[in-house]
Design a protein around this motif. Structure first.
Motif, short mmCIF file in Angstrom:
data_model
loop_
_atom_site.label_atom_id
_atom_site.label_comp_id
_atom_site.label_asym_id
_atom_site.label_seq_id
_atom_site.Cartn_x
_atom_site.Cartn_y
_atom_site.Cartn_z
N ILE A 199 28.22 3.19 -25.60
CA ILE A 199 29.03 4.15 -24.85
C ILE A 199 30.32 3.45 -24.41
CG2 ILE A 199 29.15 5.66 -22.84
CD1 ILE A 199 26.10 5.86 -22.95
N LYS A 200 31.44 4.01 -24.80
CA LYS A 200 32.72 3.42 -24.44
C LYS A 200 32.95 3.53 -22.93
CE LYS A 200 34.93 4.23 -28.91
NZ LYS A 200 36.07 4.85 -29.64
N PRO A 201 33.60 2.53 -22.33
CA PRO A 201 33.78 2.52 -20.87
C PRO A 201 34.45 3.79 -20.33
CG PRO A 201 34.39 0.39 -21.80
CD PRO A 201 34.14 1.30 -22.95
N GLN A 202 35.47 4.30 -21.03
CA GLN A 202 36.15 5.50 -20.55
C GLN A 202 35.22 6.70 -20.56
OE1 GLN A 202 37.05 3.53 -23.03
NE2 GLN A 202 39.26 3.07 -23.02
N ALA A 203 34.36 6.79 -21.59
CA ALA A 203 33.41 7.89 -21.67
C ALA A 203 32.38 7.80 -20.55
CB ALA A 203 32.72 7.89 -23.04
N ARG A 204 31.92 6.59 -20.27
CA ARG A 204 30.94 6.41 -19.19
C ARG A 204 31.54 6.82 -17.85
NH1 ARG A 204 26.26 3.55 -18.77
NH2 ARG A 204 26.58 2.66 -20.86
N THR A 205 32.78 6.43 -17.61
CA THR A 205 33.44 6.78 -16.36
C THR A 205 33.58 8.29 -16.21
OG1 THR A 205 34.69 4.71 -16.34
CG2 THR A 205 35.56 6.50 -15.01
N LEU A 206 34.01 8.97 -17.26
CA LEU A 206 34.16 10.43 -17.22
C LEU A 206 32.82 11.11 -17.01
CD1 LEU A 206 35.96 12.94 -17.52
CD2 LEU A 206 35.58 12.79 -20.01
N ALA A 207 31.79 10.66 -17.74
CA ALA A 207 30.47 11.27 -17.62
C ALA A 207 29.93 11.14 -16.20
CB ALA A 207 29.52 10.63 -18.62
#
Length: 238
Positions: free
Chosen positions: A204-212
């Motif tokens: 999971i890419k860091p930006q995707a984790r943050t948004l999720a």
């Protein structure tokens, strides 16, 4: 690639020190500069190694005798291999007492690994191992239909709350947006609401984790090899 079967001892010197006493082993020298030492048991991993970039120097007995090394080495050492790391002071020193066999072969360029961990495989494996999401989870359906497309997995958690799972091999922002749209639609159904979201992927890419996480969606990293039962946990260093 060069393969050398040899009676040897090995010392690694640097940030960490390690010693392999004299025994018969396989020495692997790759064109990328790496050197690996294997035994005939234990696991698929080398006993010790030097990663590229590195420089290998092999001194034969004649060269050894012409230097001060002759006083430091046993007389039955026929070759001294020194593998020096390019960016650190780490060194791998291999004392070869006897070469049993040796071969070299140019493998040519490699197209790289084509992984079979596609989303369909992950969906099937996770549906069979739904407890990876948490204790008490149970499956409802794979490919749960909605007006905007099927949800990869619909499950129930231990308390009976509906959970929509979106699966990706590599989780990025687009995947989070996709799951968000599913959740908005599913939560309009009084028979399902409230519906929680799980974004699951091998990576999971860091930006995707943050948004999720900002949207209240739980992220779960999946170990594809472990799910398939091919991960050798006992051979891990950590």
């Amino acid at each position: 690639m060069r393969l050398v079967f040899a009676d040897c001892s090995v010392d690694y010197m640097g940030r960490l020190s390690a010693h392999l006493p004299r025994a018969t082993r396989l020495l692997v020298v790759k064109n990328d500069g790496s050197v690996l030492i294997h035994s005939d048991g234990g696991s698929y991993k080398p006993l010790n190694w030097m990663s590229p970039p590195a420089r290998l120097h092999i001194a034969d007995r004649v060269e050894i005798d012409s230097t001060s090394l002759a006083d430091e080495l046993d007389s039955d050492v026929c070759e001294l291999w020194t593998v020096q790391a390019a960016k650190t002071d780490d060194r791998l020193v291999i004392r070869v007492f006897e070469k049993i066999n040796e071969m070299s072969h140019d493998l040519g360029s490699d197209p790289g690994l084509i992984k079979d961990g596609v989303e369909a495989d992950l969906q099937r494996l996770l549906s069979d191992q739904i407890e990876l999401l948490g204790s008490g989870y149970r499956m409802v359906r794979r490919e749960y239909p909605t007006a905007i497309g099927p949800v990869d997995i619909l499950a129930k958690d231990a308390s009976g709350v509906s959970v929509a799972v979106e699966l990706k091999r590599v989780g990025d922002i687009d995947g989070v947006e996709q799951l968000t749209r599913y959740l908005e639609l599913l939560n309009r159904d009084p028979l399902l609401a409230p519906v929680q979201g799980v974004f699951a992927a091998q990576r999971i890419k860091p930006q995707a984790r943050t948004l999720a996480e900002d949207r209240g969606i739980r992220c779960v990293s999946l170990d594809y090899d472990a799910m398939r039962g091919v991960d050798d946990v006992e051979s891990r260093l950590f």
